[in-house]
Design a protein around this motif. Structure first.
Motif, PDB file in Angstrom:
ATOM      1  N   VAL B  10       0.941  -1.255  -0.051  1.00 48.29           N
ATOM      2  CA  VAL B  10      -0.026   0.090  -0.068  1.00 48.29           C
ATOM      3  C   VAL B  10       1.047   1.274   0.143  1.00 48.29           C
ATOM      4  CG1 VAL B  10      -1.833   1.169   1.198  1.00 48.29           C
ATOM      5  CG2 VAL B  10      -1.747  -1.331   1.406  1.00 48.29           C
ATOM      6  N   PHE B  11       0.846   1.843  -1.210  1.00 44.28           N
ATOM      7  CA  PHE B  11       1.789   3.018  -1.294  1.00 44.28           C
ATOM      8  C   PHE B  11       0.850   4.257  -0.791  1.00 44.28           C
ATOM      9  CE2 PHE B  11       5.414   1.872  -3.501  1.00 44.28           C
ATOM     10  CZ  PHE B  11       5.042   0.583  -4.174  1.00 44.28           C
ATOM     11  N   SER B  12       1.549   4.850   0.251  1.00 42.25           N
ATOM     12  CA  SER B  12       0.790   6.014   1.109  1.00 42.25           C
ATOM     13  C   SER B  12       1.725   7.176   1.402  1.00 42.25           C
ATOM     14  CB  SER B  12       0.103   5.481   2.513  1.00 42.25           C
ATOM     15  OG  SER B  12       1.334   5.208   3.252  1.00 42.25           O
ATOM     16  N   SER B  13       0.798   8.206   1.856  1.00 38.75           N
ATOM     17  CA  SER B  13       1.811   9.420   2.266  1.00 38.75           C
ATOM     18  C   SER B  13       1.173   9.926   3.550  1.00 38.75           C
ATOM     19  CB  SER B  13       1.683  10.536   1.144  1.00 38.75           C
ATOM     20  OG  SER B  13       0.507  10.887   0.809  1.00 38.75           O
ATOM     21  N   SER B  14       1.938  10.730   4.144  1.00 33.17           N
ATOM     22  CA  SER B  14       1.545  10.915   5.725  1.00 33.17           C
ATOM     23  C   SER B  14       0.302  11.787   6.016  1.00 33.17           C
ATOM     24  CB  SER B  14       2.916  11.625   6.177  1.00 33.17           C
ATOM     25  OG  SER B  14       3.032  12.885   5.391  1.00 33.17           O
ATOM     26  N   ASN B  17      -5.631  10.831   4.032  1.00 33.91           N
ATOM     27  CA  ASN B  17      -6.600  10.063   5.053  1.00 33.91           C
ATOM     28  C   ASN B  17      -7.131   8.819   4.479  1.00 33.91           C
ATOM     29  OD1 ASN B  17      -6.408  11.914   7.103  1.00 33.91           O
ATOM     30  ND2 ASN B  17      -8.410  13.154   5.918  1.00 33.91           N
ATOM     31  N   ARG B  18      -7.273   8.700   2.967  1.00 37.47           N
ATOM     32  CA  ARG B  18      -7.553   7.526   2.283  1.00 37.47           C
ATOM     33  C   ARG B  18      -6.667   6.367   2.502  1.00 37.47           C
ATOM     34  NH1 ARG B  18     -10.578   9.526  -3.226  1.00 37.47           N
ATOM     35  NH2 ARG B  18     -12.439  10.495  -2.360  1.00 37.47           N
ATOM     36  N   CYS B  19      -5.223   6.873   2.543  1.00 37.04           N
ATOM     37  CA  CYS B  19      -4.255   5.909   2.700  1.00 37.04           C
ATOM     38  C   CYS B  19      -4.273   5.261   4.093  1.00 37.04           C
ATOM     39  CB  CYS B  19      -2.841   6.620   2.706  1.00 37.04           C
ATOM     40  SG  CYS B  19      -2.489   7.544   1.113  1.00 37.04           S
ATOM     41  N   GLN B  20      -4.630   5.684   5.161  1.00 36.96           N
ATOM     42  CA  GLN B  20      -4.881   5.096   6.415  1.00 36.96           C
ATOM     43  C   GLN B  20      -5.898   4.177   6.125  1.00 36.96           C
ATOM     44  OE1 GLN B  20      -5.336   8.506   8.937  1.00 36.96           O
ATOM     45  NE2 GLN B  20      -3.300   8.497   9.317  1.00 36.96           N
ATOM     46  N   ARG B  21      -6.990   4.533   5.548  1.00 34.48           N
ATOM     47  CA  ARG B  21      -8.167   3.502   5.447  1.00 34.48           C
ATOM     48  C   ARG B  21      -7.851   2.574   4.382  1.00 34.48           C
ATOM     49  NH1 ARG B  21     -12.367   7.733   3.412  1.00 34.48           N
ATOM     50  NH2 ARG B  21     -13.616   5.919   2.825  1.00 34.48           N
ATOM     51  N   ALA B  22      -7.204   2.637   3.482  1.00 28.55           N
ATOM     52  CA  ALA B  22      -6.562   1.726   2.597  1.00 28.55           C
ATOM     53  C   ALA B  22      -5.889   0.622   3.552  1.00 28.55           C
ATOM     54  CB  ALA B  22      -5.758   2.151   1.629  1.00 28.55           C
ATOM     55  N   TRP B  40       2.031  -8.021   3.725  1.00 33.29           N
ATOM     56  CA  TRP B  40       1.580  -6.846   3.231  1.00 33.29           C
ATOM     57  C   TRP B  40       2.438  -5.728   3.980  1.00 33.29           C
ATOM     58  CZ3 TRP B  40      -0.895  -2.191   5.053  1.00 33.29           C
ATOM     59  CH2 TRP B  40      -1.032  -2.382   6.496  1.00 33.29           C
ATOM     60  N   ARG B  41       2.782  -4.584   3.376  1.00 38.09           N
ATOM     61  CA  ARG B  41       3.308  -3.626   4.168  1.00 38.09           C
ATOM     62  C   ARG B  41       2.902  -2.308   3.441  1.00 38.09           C
ATOM     63  NH1 ARG B  41       8.950  -1.595   2.404  1.00 38.09           N
ATOM     64  NH2 ARG B  41       9.151  -1.555   0.109  1.00 38.09           N
ATOM     65  N   GLU B  42       3.076  -1.164   4.139  1.00 33.75           N
ATOM     66  CA  GLU B  42       2.754   0.210   3.816  1.00 33.75           C
ATOM     67  C   GLU B  42       3.912   1.055   3.463  1.00 33.75           C
ATOM     68  OE1 GLU B  42      -0.432   3.118   5.844  1.00 33.75           O
ATOM     69  OE2 GLU B  42       1.392   3.304   6.793  1.00 33.75           O
ATOM     70  N   ILE B  43       3.958   1.517   2.366  1.00 38.13           N
ATOM     71  CA  ILE B  43       5.223   2.370   2.021  1.00 38.13           C
ATOM     72  C   ILE B  43       4.825   3.843   1.887  1.00 38.13           C
ATOM     73  CG2 ILE B  43       6.677   2.627  -0.067  1.00 38.13           C
ATOM     74  CD1 ILE B  43       5.733  -0.438  -0.635  1.00 38.13           C
ATOM     75  N   THR B  60      -1.488   8.509  -4.285  1.00 40.41           N
ATOM     76  CA  THR B  60      -1.859   7.604  -3.109  1.00 40.41           C
ATOM     77  C   THR B  60      -3.203   7.926  -2.773  1.00 40.41           C
ATOM     78  OG1 THR B  60      -1.224   9.510  -1.769  1.00 40.41           O
ATOM     79  CG2 THR B  60       0.615   8.091  -2.413  1.00 40.41           C
ATOM     80  N   PRO B  61      -3.648   6.733  -2.282  1.00 38.68           N
ATOM     81  CA  PRO B  61      -3.087   5.442  -2.096  1.00 38.68           C
ATOM     82  C   PRO B  61      -3.095   4.633  -3.447  1.00 38.68           C
ATOM     83  CG  PRO B  61      -5.352   5.249  -1.463  1.00 38.68           C
ATOM     84  CD  PRO B  61      -5.120   6.613  -1.837  1.00 38.68           C
TER      85      PRO B  61
END
Lengths: 137, 96
Positions: B10-14, B17-22, B40-43, B60-61
């Protein structure tokens, strides 16, 4: 076939008139045809050749290298081996550059998208903060 | 039967909000289905920007399943579940 005066070519390609005359003088451009009055008439083929020279210069090729590449461009089947080799080497350089530019494009596109999407912060600033700004003299 | 590990990234950024939900959705889904072979991992794309660019991540995400970009925005839970199951079935058929 179209015909262009030196001023038109200068504007079209954003090259100075002196540069155009110089390329002809050193043989990068074959002798440009002239009207009876002596005014140069550049053909579409000349324009194409000048565009190639400009592109090659942007890739930091020397004028001597560009001269060899133009020989290859003119007659690829009968080019000398060293000219073929030079062209092959330059092709590899261009491919490396394209890959680097492609990576940079991806990086910038991602950063711009992140900045556009986030109202609370901008990752571009985060990266600059992390890596530090380039030192100025 | 050996089932190949499914890597979900899961490619996210700080500040997304949608990244956290993903990430929460992926985590919950894997727990619910009890696929113990799946990792799995968050990047964070800002911290691992080279890796993100190498995976052609532009927003992102972004969710990558088995090395393939499957979602470039927050998917519904059902779509995510379908994508994981779809990948698992491909892995299983490849192992048979």
């Amino acid at each position: 076939m179209n015909s262009y005066a030196i001023g038109e070519v200068s504007r079209l390609l954003t090259m100075s008139v002196d540069t155009l005359r110089y390329y002809e003088k050193i043989g990068l451009l074959p002798k440009v045809s002239r009207k009876e009055s002596g005014i140069r008439c550049y053909s579409d083929k000349d324009i194409s050749r000048l565009k190639f020279i400009k592109r090659a210069q942007k890739m930091n090729f020397t004028l001597a290298e560009i001269g060899d590449l133009l020989k290859m461009r003119e007659d690829p089947q009968n080019a000398r081996n060293e000219v073929r080799q030079l062209t092959l080497n330059k092709l590899k350089e261009v491919e490396v550059r394209v890959t680097e530019l492609d990576t940079l494009r991806g990086e910038l596109a991602l950063l711009v998208n992140l900045c556009t999407a986030n109202k609370e912060g901008c990752p571009i600033i985060e990266i600059i903060d992390k890596d530090g700004l380039p030192k100025t003299v | 039967m050996n089932v190949k590990t499914v890597d979900i990234e899961v490619f996210s950024s700080s500040v997304c909000n949608r990244c956290q939900r993903a990430s929460l959705m992926v985590s919950a889904l894997l727990e619910e289905q009890a696929f113990d072979t799946i990792t799995w991992r968050e990047i964070n794309v800002v911290e691992e920007i080279d890796y993100a660019v190498a995976h052609a991540v532009l927003s992102t995400p972004t969710i990558v399943i088995g090395g393939t970009q499957r979602f470039t925005t927050l998917p519904s839970e059902q779509k995510l579940r379908d994508a994981i199951q779809d990948y698992m079935s491909h892995v299983r058929s490849g192992n048979e």
